[in-house]
Design a protein around this motif. Sequence first.
Motif, short mmCIF file in Angstrom:
data_model
loop_
_atom_site.label_atom_id
_atom_site.label_comp_id
_atom_site.label_asym_id
_atom_site.label_seq_id
_atom_site.Cartn_x
_atom_site.Cartn_y
_atom_site.Cartn_z
N GLN A 21 61.72 45.17 39.21
CA GLN A 21 61.38 46.58 39.34
C GLN A 21 60.91 47.08 37.99
N CYS A 22 59.83 47.84 38.00
CA CYS A 22 59.33 48.45 36.77
C CYS A 22 59.47 49.96 36.90
N SER A 23 60.37 50.53 36.11
CA SER A 23 60.62 51.96 36.17
C SER A 23 59.46 52.78 35.60
N CYS A 27 56.96 50.59 40.36
CA CYS A 27 56.47 49.55 41.26
C CYS A 27 57.40 48.34 41.23
N TYR A 28 57.14 47.42 42.14
CA TYR A 28 57.86 46.15 42.19
C TYR A 28 56.88 45.03 41.87
N THR A 37 52.56 39.38 41.49
CA THR A 37 51.81 40.43 42.17
C THR A 37 52.56 41.74 42.07
N ALA A 38 51.84 42.81 41.72
CA ALA A 38 52.43 44.14 41.64
C ALA A 38 52.25 44.87 42.97
N PHE A 39 53.28 45.59 43.38
CA PHE A 39 53.25 46.38 44.61
C PHE A 39 53.75 47.78 44.33
N PHE A 75 48.30 44.80 51.12
CA PHE A 75 47.53 46.02 50.92
C PHE A 75 47.48 46.37 49.44
N ARG A 76 46.32 46.73 48.94
CA ARG A 76 46.09 47.16 47.56
C ARG A 76 46.45 46.14 46.49
N THR A 77 46.31 44.87 46.80
CA THR A 77 46.53 43.84 45.79
C THR A 77 45.36 42.86 45.84
#
Length: 121
Positions: A21-23, A27-28, A37-39, A75-77
């Motif tokens: 998790q990136c505060s 995102c995850y 992959t970032a989501f 989606f969106r990656t």
Amino acid sequence: MVCPLANFEEVYKTDHGAVYQCSRQNCYWLEFAGDTTAFKVGDFFGFKKKIDAIDISAMIINPSRTADFTIVMPFRTPRCFVLDINDVLSLRELLDGAKFMIELNSVVHECLKVTPNQASY
């Protein structure tokens, strides 16, 4: 590309990958099959639903060569996942564990917000 200012916290990890998790970016990050992959938060849970919807039984029973793999495009990656049966199972395990830990974290934070004066006995 990972932002150098990103602040990662491990959510869940298995032998096959990890979810962070990136505060700062809200995102995850999914680390799986040698790639990251970032989501966005909603997209992460949508991706989990896609993986959960894959019919493993149909993949096993179907004798055609094309049934041995499934392709999932989140989606969106920019990433495309080409998954065999073992990959689907490993990814499900990873995503299930991550979702559980995310939900557990929310419950713990809610419990910590309750002060003894507000608790009902």
